[in-house]
Design a protein around this motif. Structure first.
Motif, PDB file in Angstrom:
ATOM      1  N   GLY A 152      38.610   2.517  14.617  1.00 50.65           N
ATOM      2  CA  GLY A 152      37.550   3.616  13.751  1.00 50.65           C
ATOM      3  C   GLY A 152      38.034   4.833  14.737  1.00 50.65           C
ATOM      4  O   GLY A 152      37.924   6.240  14.047  1.00 50.65           O
ATOM      5  N   LEU A 153      37.317   5.086  16.091  1.00 46.29           N
ATOM      6  CA  LEU A 153      37.448   6.712  16.292  1.00 46.29           C
ATOM      7  C   LEU A 153      39.148   6.675  16.720  1.00 46.29           C
ATOM      8  O   LEU A 153      39.015   8.081  16.091  1.00 46.29           O
ATOM      9  CB  LEU A 153      36.339   6.200  17.706  1.00 46.29           C
ATOM     10  N   THR A 154      39.844   5.951  16.836  1.00 45.53           N
ATOM     11  CA  THR A 154      41.344   6.638  16.745  1.00 45.53           C
ATOM     12  C   THR A 154      41.722   6.467  15.433  1.00 45.53           C
ATOM     13  O   THR A 154      42.614   8.064  15.493  1.00 45.53           O
ATOM     14  CB  THR A 154      42.034   5.452  17.398  1.00 45.53           C
ATOM     15  N   ILE A 155      41.689   6.083  14.720  1.00 45.75           N
ATOM     16  CA  ILE A 155      41.967   6.428  13.633  1.00 45.75           C
ATOM     17  C   ILE A 155      41.782   8.209  13.542  1.00 45.75           C
ATOM     18  O   ILE A 155      41.971   8.973  12.927  1.00 45.75           O
ATOM     19  CB  ILE A 155      42.023   5.635  12.680  1.00 45.75           C
ATOM     20  N   GLY A 156      40.100   8.116  13.476  1.00 45.32           N
ATOM     21  CA  GLY A 156      39.174   9.460  12.942  1.00 45.32           C
ATOM     22  C   GLY A 156      39.811  10.565  14.022  1.00 45.32           C
ATOM     23  O   GLY A 156      40.160  11.441  13.275  1.00 45.32           O
ATOM     24  N   PHE A 157      39.913  10.154  14.796  1.00 48.15           N
ATOM     25  CA  PHE A 157      40.703  11.267  15.870  1.00 48.15           C
ATOM     26  C   PHE A 157      41.995  12.318  15.229  1.00 48.15           C
ATOM     27  O   PHE A 157      41.738  13.236  15.544  1.00 48.15           O
ATOM     28  CB  PHE A 157      40.555  11.558  16.917  1.00 48.15           C
ATOM     29  N   PHE A 158      42.885  10.828  15.111  1.00 51.68           N
ATOM     30  CA  PHE A 158      44.386  11.461  14.322  1.00 51.68           C
ATOM     31  C   PHE A 158      44.218  11.987  12.918  1.00 51.68           C
ATOM     32  O   PHE A 158      45.099  12.999  12.865  1.00 51.68           O
ATOM     33  CB  PHE A 158      45.081  10.253  14.507  1.00 51.68           C
ATOM     34  N   SER A 179      33.469  20.247  10.518  1.00 54.03           N
ATOM     35  CA  SER A 179      32.119  19.671  11.369  1.00 54.03           C
ATOM     36  C   SER A 179      31.112  18.964  11.499  1.00 54.03           C
ATOM     37  O   SER A 179      30.788  17.900  12.316  1.00 54.03           O
ATOM     38  CB  SER A 179      31.186  21.018  11.386  1.00 54.03           C
ATOM     39  N   VAL A 180      30.517  18.532  10.259  1.00 48.77           N
ATOM     40  CA  VAL A 180      29.499  17.387  10.250  1.00 48.77           C
ATOM     41  C   VAL A 180      30.404  16.058  10.421  1.00 48.77           C
ATOM     42  O   VAL A 180      29.001  15.254  11.039  1.00 48.77           O
ATOM     43  CB  VAL A 180      28.745  17.234   8.974  1.00 48.77           C
ATOM     44  N   ALA A 181      31.717  15.857  10.063  1.00 46.14           N
ATOM     45  CA  ALA A 181      32.339  14.660  10.136  1.00 46.14           C
ATOM     46  C   ALA A 181      32.936  15.266  11.494  1.00 46.14           C
ATOM     47  O   ALA A 181      32.038  13.622  11.765  1.00 46.14           O
ATOM     48  CB  ALA A 181      33.722  14.554   9.028  1.00 46.14           C
ATOM     49  N   MET A 182      33.025  15.755  11.682  1.00 47.68           N
ATOM     50  CA  MET A 182      33.121  15.669  13.480  1.00 47.68           C
ATOM     51  C   MET A 182      31.810  15.266  14.065  1.00 47.68           C
ATOM     52  O   MET A 182      32.116  14.266  15.751  1.00 47.68           O
ATOM     53  CB  MET A 182      33.536  17.010  14.163  1.00 47.68           C
ATOM     54  N   CYS A 183      31.259  15.402  14.387  1.00 44.22           N
ATOM     55  CA  CYS A 183      30.015  15.419  14.538  1.00 44.22           C
ATOM     56  C   CYS A 183      29.142  13.610  14.726  1.00 44.22           C
ATOM     57  O   CYS A 183      28.962  13.163  15.770  1.00 44.22           O
ATOM     58  CB  CYS A 183      28.714  16.089  13.976  1.00 44.22           C
ATOM     59  N   LEU A 185      31.965  11.604  14.222  1.00 38.30           N
ATOM     60  CA  LEU A 185      32.870  11.396  14.927  1.00 38.30           C
ATOM     61  C   LEU A 185      32.359  11.165  16.234  1.00 38.30           C
ATOM     62  O   LEU A 185      32.417  10.240  17.307  1.00 38.30           O
ATOM     63  CB  LEU A 185      34.192  11.403  14.515  1.00 38.30           C
ATOM     64  N   ALA A 186      31.966  12.136  16.958  1.00 37.45           N
ATOM     65  CA  ALA A 186      31.417  12.106  18.400  1.00 37.45           C
ATOM     66  C   ALA A 186      30.146  11.409  18.611  1.00 37.45           C
ATOM     67  O   ALA A 186      30.480  11.057  19.116  1.00 37.45           O
ATOM     68  CB  ALA A 186      31.107  13.733  18.848  1.00 37.45           C
ATOM     69  N   ALA A 187      29.248  10.954  17.899  1.00 38.87           N
ATOM     70  CA  ALA A 187      27.970  10.088  17.102  1.00 38.87           C
ATOM     71  C   ALA A 187      28.751   8.803  17.887  1.00 38.87           C
ATOM     72  O   ALA A 187      28.202   8.070  18.527  1.00 38.87           O
ATOM     73  CB  ALA A 187      27.320  10.675  16.327  1.00 38.87           C
ATOM     74  N   GLY A 188      30.158   8.367  17.340  1.00 44.64           N
ATOM     75  CA  GLY A 188      30.027   6.851  17.513  1.00 44.64           C
ATOM     76  C   GLY A 188      31.316   7.098  18.682  1.00 44.64           C
ATOM     77  O   GLY A 188      30.641   5.948  19.496  1.00 44.64           O
ATOM     78  N   SER A 189      31.816   8.300  19.381  1.00 41.77           N
ATOM     79  CA  SER A 189      32.208   7.641  20.371  1.00 41.77           C
ATOM     80  C   SER A 189      31.119   8.128  21.735  1.00 41.77           C
ATOM     81  O   SER A 189      31.474   7.554  22.874  1.00 41.77           O
ATOM     82  CB  SER A 189      33.435   9.867  20.989  1.00 41.77           C
ATOM     83  N   ILE A 190      29.895   8.637  21.605  1.00 44.53           N
ATOM     84  CA  ILE A 190      29.082   8.353  22.573  1.00 44.53           C
ATOM     85  C   ILE A 190      28.560   6.633  22.592  1.00 44.53           C
ATOM     86  O   ILE A 190      28.330   6.583  23.096  1.00 44.53           O
ATOM     87  CB  ILE A 190      27.892   9.857  22.418  1.00 44.53           C
TER      88      ILE A 190
END
Length: 232
Positions: A152-158, A179-183, A185-190
């Motif tokens: 999911g993170l890979t797809i989201g980042f692309f 920006s909210v969506a990217m936050c 995504l960043a939370a998922g990455s953490i």
């Protein structure tokens, strides 16, 4: 050739070894933040460097800027993971921190101009660290393996990269909700990186573990700061 297969996974280590690994990893994350602040301070002392960084935000130049940063990121992460040489790992980590400091120049410059002070940076920093600690605590408390987030993170980042490129090419603003969506995504990455810290790394992998966590932390800070700057 370096043998990466003889290292002991953290899941097979003793409690003392695991605690020592966590201490080293988060010490290196904290050290990365301090080095980032030092690099940022030094870079801002040079007007030509600041002007060059600001000039790279115009049109296609930002795509080149972003592309260069992604290449450095990929090289640093792969180098840190594929070698057991601590000197090379430190060089990769330091190089990545410098790249982060450089790409942050335009955003920090605009944030300071936006408020005329460092207050917005301090507020965004506090929120970012609070979220980082909270998300990391969830993983340590639950011991849940969040490796399933990888796809999911890979797809989201692309998707995010595609939107960023489209925004630059066609001149539209991605806005607050991006920006909210990217936050998120960043939370998922953490969550993912912290989970790797517990379940995937060996006792000797504290530098690549710290690099992954630092990268996720800085991504979160970037978009938290964007949200603060978007307030009326």
């Amino acid at each position: 050739m370096e043998n990466l297969n003889n290292r002991m996974l953290l899941t097979h280590a003793t409690d003392t070894e695991r605690v020592e690994f966590y201490k080293k990893t988060y010490t290196h994350v904290a050290g990365g933040v301090l080095v980032f602040l030092l690099f940022e301070y030094l870079l801002f002392q040079s007007r030509p460097i600041v002007e060059f960084a600001l000039s790279m935000t115009q049109g296609y130049k930002w795509l080149l800027f972003l592309g260069g940063f992604m290449l450095i990121t990929n090289y640093a992460e792969s180098t840190a993971l594929k070698t057991t040489n601590k000197n090379l790992q430190y060089i990769a980590y330091t190089g990545y921190i410098f790249a982060e400091a450089f790409i942050f120049i335009p955003l920090i410059y605009m944030a300071i101009i936006y408020t005329g002070s460092f207050e917005i940076l301090e507020q965004a920093g506090i929120v970012t660290l609070t979220l980082f600690v909270g998300l990391s605590s969830v993983v340590f408390i639950t011991k849940k393996d969040f490796s399933f987030l990888r796809a999911g993170l890979t797809i989201g980042f692309f998707i995010a990269l595609g939107l960023i490129i489209a925004g630059m090419l066609f001149g539209f603003n991605l806005g607050l909700w991006f920006s909210v969506a990217m936050c998120l995504l960043a939370a998922g990455s953490i969550l993912y990186q912290t989970s790797n810290l517990i379940h995937k790394f060996s006792t000797d992998d504290y530098i690549p573990a710290a690099l992954g966590l630092f990268a996720s932390l800085m991504l979160l800070f970037w978009y938290v700061l964007q949200i603060f700057m978007s307030r009326d």
